[in-house]
Design a protein around this motif. Structure first.
Motif, mmCIF file in Angstrom:
data_model
loop_
_atom_site.group_PDB
_atom_site.id
_atom_site.type_symbol
_atom_site.label_atom_id
_atom_site.label_comp_id
_atom_site.label_asym_id
_atom_site.label_seq_id
_atom_site.Cartn_x
_atom_site.Cartn_y
_atom_site.Cartn_z
ATOM 1 N N THR A 94 8.350 -21.760 20.581
ATOM 2 C CA THR A 94 7.351 -20.735 20.281
ATOM 3 C C THR A 94 5.938 -21.294 20.427
ATOM 4 O O THR A 94 5.618 -22.343 19.858
ATOM 5 N N LYS A 95 5.106 -20.593 21.192
ATOM 6 C CA LYS A 95 3.698 -20.967 21.315
ATOM 7 C C LYS A 95 2.943 -20.504 20.080
ATOM 8 O O LYS A 95 3.264 -19.464 19.505
ATOM 9 N N VAL A 96 1.926 -21.276 19.709
ATOM 10 C CA VAL A 96 1.123 -20.926 18.543
ATOM 11 C C VAL A 96 -0.338 -20.815 18.956
ATOM 12 O O VAL A 96 -0.890 -21.713 19.609
ATOM 13 N N ILE A 97 -0.945 -19.713 18.604
ATOM 14 C CA ILE A 97 -2.383 -19.504 18.814
ATOM 15 C C ILE A 97 -3.046 -19.564 17.447
ATOM 16 O O ILE A 97 -2.710 -18.786 16.548
ATOM 17 N N ASP A 98 -3.966 -20.495 17.297
ATOM 18 C CA ASP A 98 -4.675 -20.648 16.028
ATOM 19 C C ASP A 98 -5.872 -19.700 16.012
ATOM 20 O O ASP A 98 -6.808 -19.875 16.784
ATOM 21 N N ALA A 99 -5.838 -18.715 15.127
ATOM 22 C CA ALA A 99 -6.921 -17.720 15.042
ATOM 23 C C ALA A 99 -7.809 -17.968 13.830
ATOM 24 O O ALA A 99 -8.463 -17.037 13.337
ATOM 25 N N ASN B 266 -16.374 -11.374 14.317
ATOM 26 C CA ASN B 266 -16.649 -10.652 13.084
ATOM 27 C C ASN B 266 -16.685 -9.166 13.404
ATOM 28 O O ASN B 266 -17.198 -8.769 14.448
ATOM 29 N N PRO B 267 -16.145 -8.304 12.548
ATOM 30 C CA PRO B 267 -16.179 -6.865 12.857
ATOM 31 C C PRO B 267 -17.586 -6.325 13.058
ATOM 32 O O PRO B 267 -17.779 -5.393 13.850
ATOM 33 N N SER B 268 -18.571 -6.870 12.372
ATOM 34 C CA SER B 268 -19.935 -6.337 12.467
ATOM 35 C C SER B 268 -20.607 -6.690 13.780
ATOM 36 O O SER B 268 -21.276 -5.853 14.399
ATOM 37 N N SER B 269 -20.456 -7.936 14.228
ATOM 38 C CA SER B 269 -21.086 -8.351 15.494
ATOM 39 C C SER B 269 -20.204 -8.044 16.690
ATOM 40 O O SER B 269 -20.675 -7.843 17.802
ATOM 41 N N PHE B 270 -18.909 -8.022 16.489
ATOM 42 C CA PHE B 270 -17.886 -7.646 17.461
ATOM 43 C C PHE B 270 -18.057 -8.364 18.803
ATOM 44 O O PHE B 270 -18.203 -7.766 19.861
ATOM 45 N N ASN B 271 -18.014 -9.665 18.746
ATOM 46 C CA ASN B 271 -18.009 -10.489 19.950
ATOM 47 C C ASN B 271 -16.570 -10.911 20.224
ATOM 48 O O ASN B 271 -15.947 -11.599 19.419
ATOM 49 N N VAL B 272 -16.045 -10.496 21.370
ATOM 50 C CA VAL B 272 -14.650 -10.777 21.715
ATOM 51 C C VAL B 272 -14.530 -12.213 22.218
ATOM 52 O O VAL B 272 -15.124 -12.581 23.229
ATOM 53 N N GLN B 273 -13.739 -13.006 21.506
ATOM 54 C CA GLN B 273 -13.575 -14.414 21.846
ATOM 55 C C GLN B 273 -12.384 -14.673 22.757
ATOM 56 O O GLN B 273 -12.420 -15.561 23.603
ATOM 57 N N ALA B 274 -11.311 -13.936 22.543
ATOM 58 C CA ALA B 274 -10.103 -14.116 23.353
ATOM 59 C C ALA B 274 -9.349 -12.799 23.414
ATOM 60 O O ALA B 274 -9.484 -11.942 22.532
ATOM 61 N N VAL B 275 -8.545 -12.639 24.477
ATOM 62 C CA VAL B 275 -7.810 -11.394 24.704
ATOM 63 C C VAL B 275 -6.349 -11.711 25.005
ATOM 64 O O VAL B 275 -6.044 -12.513 25.891
ATOM 65 N N ILE B 276 -5.474 -11.086 24.255
ATOM 66 C CA ILE B 276 -4.036 -11.136 24.532
ATOM 67 C C ILE B 276 -3.643 -9.754 25.029
ATOM 68 O O ILE B 276 -3.915 -8.744 24.380
ATOM 69 N N ALA C 38 -3.354 -12.177 7.843
ATOM 70 C CA ALA C 38 -2.004 -11.863 8.304
ATOM 71 C C ALA C 38 -1.745 -12.588 9.617
ATOM 72 O O ALA C 38 -2.658 -12.767 10.426
ATOM 73 N N ASP C 39 -0.505 -12.991 9.808
ATOM 74 C CA ASP C 39 -0.088 -13.591 11.066
ATOM 75 C C ASP C 39 0.687 -12.561 11.883
ATOM 76 O O ASP C 39 1.145 -11.542 11.352
ATOM 77 N N ASP D 64 8.193 -15.481 21.020
ATOM 78 C CA ASP D 64 7.586 -16.260 22.099
ATOM 79 C C ASP D 64 6.242 -16.841 21.681
ATOM 80 O O ASP D 64 5.883 -17.950 22.073
ATOM 81 N N THR D 65 5.494 -16.069 20.875
ATOM 82 C CA THR D 65 4.151 -16.482 20.482
ATOM 83 C C THR D 65 3.892 -16.082 19.037
ATOM 84 O O THR D 65 4.298 -14.996 18.602
ATOM 85 N N LEU D 66 3.210 -16.954 18.307
ATOM 86 C CA LEU D 66 2.710 -16.630 16.978
ATOM 87 C C LEU D 66 1.194 -16.755 16.977
ATOM 88 O O LEU D 66 0.628 -17.686 17.564
ATOM 89 N N ILE D 67 0.528 -15.808 16.347
ATOM 90 C CA ILE D 67 -0.915 -15.886 16.104
ATOM 91 C C ILE D 67 -1.087 -16.139 14.613
ATOM 92 O O ILE D 67 -0.711 -15.299 13.786
ATOM 93 N N LEU D 68 -1.638 -17.294 14.266
ATOM 94 C CA LEU D 68 -1.690 -17.714 12.872
ATOM 95 C C LEU D 68 -3.113 -17.815 12.348
ATOM 96 O O LEU D 68 -4.045 -18.094 13.115
#
Length: 594
Positions: free
Chosen positions: A64-69, A344-354, A41-42, A22-26
């Motif tokens: 299929t929906k595609v989310i560009d990461a 970024n893992p160090s700053s850990f600012n959440v941009q989007a949530v699935i 990794a996708d 249904d969805t790909l995160i690429l």
């Protein structure tokens, strides 16, 4: 999370790329919490499940929906390992709005405050509400309710008979908040619940602050798997070395992370793999201003924990502690598709949530409208108390006039109350509160129409110079609590809450300074988190007009009925010595005028 023969058939076919995702995160960078690696990794998602990680080109179909990461890191959804969401005064729907945009997609809770006011049928309504939200709640059946010693009054008492029923529910993932005192005292109902958990192969979640040595050994012999309360890092180390999973608590009023994380940063870094996070009790203001478990991840990184380790503490460590890692906690095939896009893992600012395979939030806001369900009468907030008068809050003694030496419960922070002996005037048989000595009257009134209990005692530490404040939200039993400088304002505050059907109120000289309505069970509301944060500020401001200088006046007050907190508490059955586990007489001595 339901898995039937039919949907398993489809998931397996999707995993083999026989049907499209249904969805790909690429183009994202995968934070693999299982192997402590980060690499490109996708991810392929079918319905609510991750079905492939890595090269997912074979999984794309025409719809299929595609989310560009691109430029983002893919992190598992965060887990709060122990939370009383009701203490935020936010309903489940409103709480989801407050925490999911920050990356928390799962929480472990007993939902015990709902149980105390609405019983099992009300709990079922809450379960239905959860299913309509993007937030998953892994429910632990409270080891018993109420948690208080001696037993206070609530609308539903959990016992082994109820456990025999609810431990077989699909929503049940363990036994919740098993306090040390109940185990040590060999409480029959508690042992009955724990015995059933062995039969049903459910983990036992603990609550054992300051448990050390032989007491801790005995507690562990009951089968407790984890604990969310430790007052210093040495306690954390001992519990970890004795086989427990440790959940570090950083709530709005108890800030233990900086101290407890020293077990990892100073004693042994290898301990980290069995350490996770919880917030326990949070205010809406903190959710709006700081975030949620993402805030704890950032705090741990600032304390010297590596970003990968801190992220593991917020995800897979918690899932493993609660034995739900087959469902959540990692970005792996077969797990529920809870995935965060992080800068970024160090700053850990959440941009989007699935969550559950759907993009539900971007830039710290839900991506769709989420509405609370219609409430039945089970979750309305009628307070079944009779109206009171000022005489109900006069502490009457046999002595006509003179002096009374009393024990006042002095707050030393939200989770410590100590003994303070003070001498008060007695006028016409009534012991007088004394603002000069910072001694107030405090009372808890049974609100469920069961027995009409009213208690009365003395407390210190609030600094009130006038007026009173009251709340129908007061864990662990959510009876009506009121404290004040005079009986008249206390009675006015209580009657106002009875009239309005619950909430919190601050009064002075027979007038309402502020009132916050909590129409869902008298404990929560369906307002937006930002609105509740503003109301919290306003209520605290009203309390400060009375002279209170505590950081969270109303929250400190509504913790007073919790008898698991040393050394004193008050419930509808009376003031409680939390060490002796019995009620006590606050009048120590009466002396006539000479």
């Amino acid at each position: 999370m339901e898995r039937t023969i039919e949907n398993l058939r489809q998931y397996i076919r999707a995993g083999r790329a026989l049907i499209p995702a249904d969805t790909l995160i690429l183009h994202g960078n995968l934070v693999n919490v299982m192997t402590s690696e980060i690499y490109p990794a996708d991810v392929a998602i079918y319905q609510d499940m991750i079905v492939a990680v890595g090269d997912v080109s074979a999984y794309q179909g025409p719809k299929t929906k595609v989310i560009d990461a691109s430029g983002s890191y893919l992190v598992p959804g965060l887990i709060d390992g122990h939370i009383h969401s009701e203490c935020s005064k936010l309903s489940i729907t409103s709480f989801a709005k407050g925490i999911v945009p920050s990356g928390t997609t799962c929480m472990v809770s007993g939902l015990d405050e709902y149980i105390s006011v609405s019983g099992l049928e009300g709990l079922k309504e809450v379960f239905a509400e959860i299913k309509q939200s993007p937030l998953k709640v892994f429910w632990g059946a409270p080891y018993k309710t109420p948690y208080t010693f001696p037993t206070s009054t609530i609308s539903c008492n959990f016992n082994p008979e109820i456990h025999a029923q609810v431990q077989t529910w699909p929503e049940c993932f363990g036994v919740w908040e098993t306090v040390r005192e109940a185990v040590q005292e060999l409480d029959e109902d508690t042992l009955g619940a724990l015995s059933l958990s062995y039969k049903n192969r459910l983990p036992i979640f603990g609550c054992a602050p300051m448990a050390r040595g032989n007491d801790l050994n005995g507690y562990l012999c009951a089968g407790v798997r984890l604990d969310h309360e430790s007052y210093d890092h040495q306690e954390v180390v001992e519990k970890l070395r004795k086989g427990m999973h440790m959940v570090i608590r950083e709530s709005s009023v108890t800030h233990f992370l900086a101290e407890n994380i020293r077990a990892v940063t100073e004693v042994n870094p290898s301990l980290a793999r069995r350490v996770s996070f919880c917030t326990d009790d949070v205010t809406a203001k903190d959710l709006v201003e700081k975030g949620h478990v993402d805030h704890l991840v950032r705090l741990a990184i600032r304390a010297g924990v590596s970003p990968m380790t801190a992220i593991q503490m917020g995800t897979i460590n918690s899932a493993e502690a609660y034995r739900i890692d087959h469902l959540v906690g990692s970005i792996s095939p077969g797990r529920i598709a809870d995935i965060l896009l992080v800068d970024n893992p160090s700053s850990f600012n959440v941009q989007a949530v699935i969550a559950n395979g759907n993009l539900v939030a971007r830039d710290h806001k839900l991506a769709y409208d989420l509405h609370a369900p219609k409430r039945s009468s089970l979750l309305t907030s009628e307070l079944k108390c009779k109206p009171v008068t000022a005489k109900d809050f006069e502490y009457r003694v046999s002595l006509a006039n003179g002096r009374a030496k009393v024990l006042s419960m002095e707050v030393k922070g939200p989770f410590v109350r100590k003994r303070r002996d003070v001498v008060l005037d007695v006028v016409d048989h009534v012991v007088q509160p004394d603002t000069d000595q910072d001694v107030l009257m405090v009372s808890v009134l049974e609100r469920f129409g069961i027995n009409g209990n009213k208690s009365l005692a003395f407390c210190s530490g609030w600094g009130l110079q006038a007026g009173a404040m009251a709340s129908s939200a007061a864990p662990d039993d959510n009876n009506l609590i009121v404290l004040g400088t005079n009986a008249e304002d206390m009675a006015f505050a209580v009657n106002h809450l009875i009239k309005e059907g619950g909430g919190q109120v601050v009064v002075k000289d027979g007038k309402v300074l502020d009132f916050f309505s909590l129409p869902v069970g008298g404990i929560v509301c369906d307002l937006e988190p930002g609105e509740v944060a503003q109301r919290e500020d306003e209520m605290n401001g009203a309390a400060r007009l009375l002279g209170c200088n505590l950081p969270e006046p109303l929250m400190y007050m509504f913790f007073l009925p919790i008898t698991a907190i040393p050394d004193y508490a008050i419930t509808d059955v009376g003031p409680v010595d939390c060490i002796a586990l019995t009620t006590f007489d606050p009048i120590l001595e009466l002396v006539e005028h000479t």
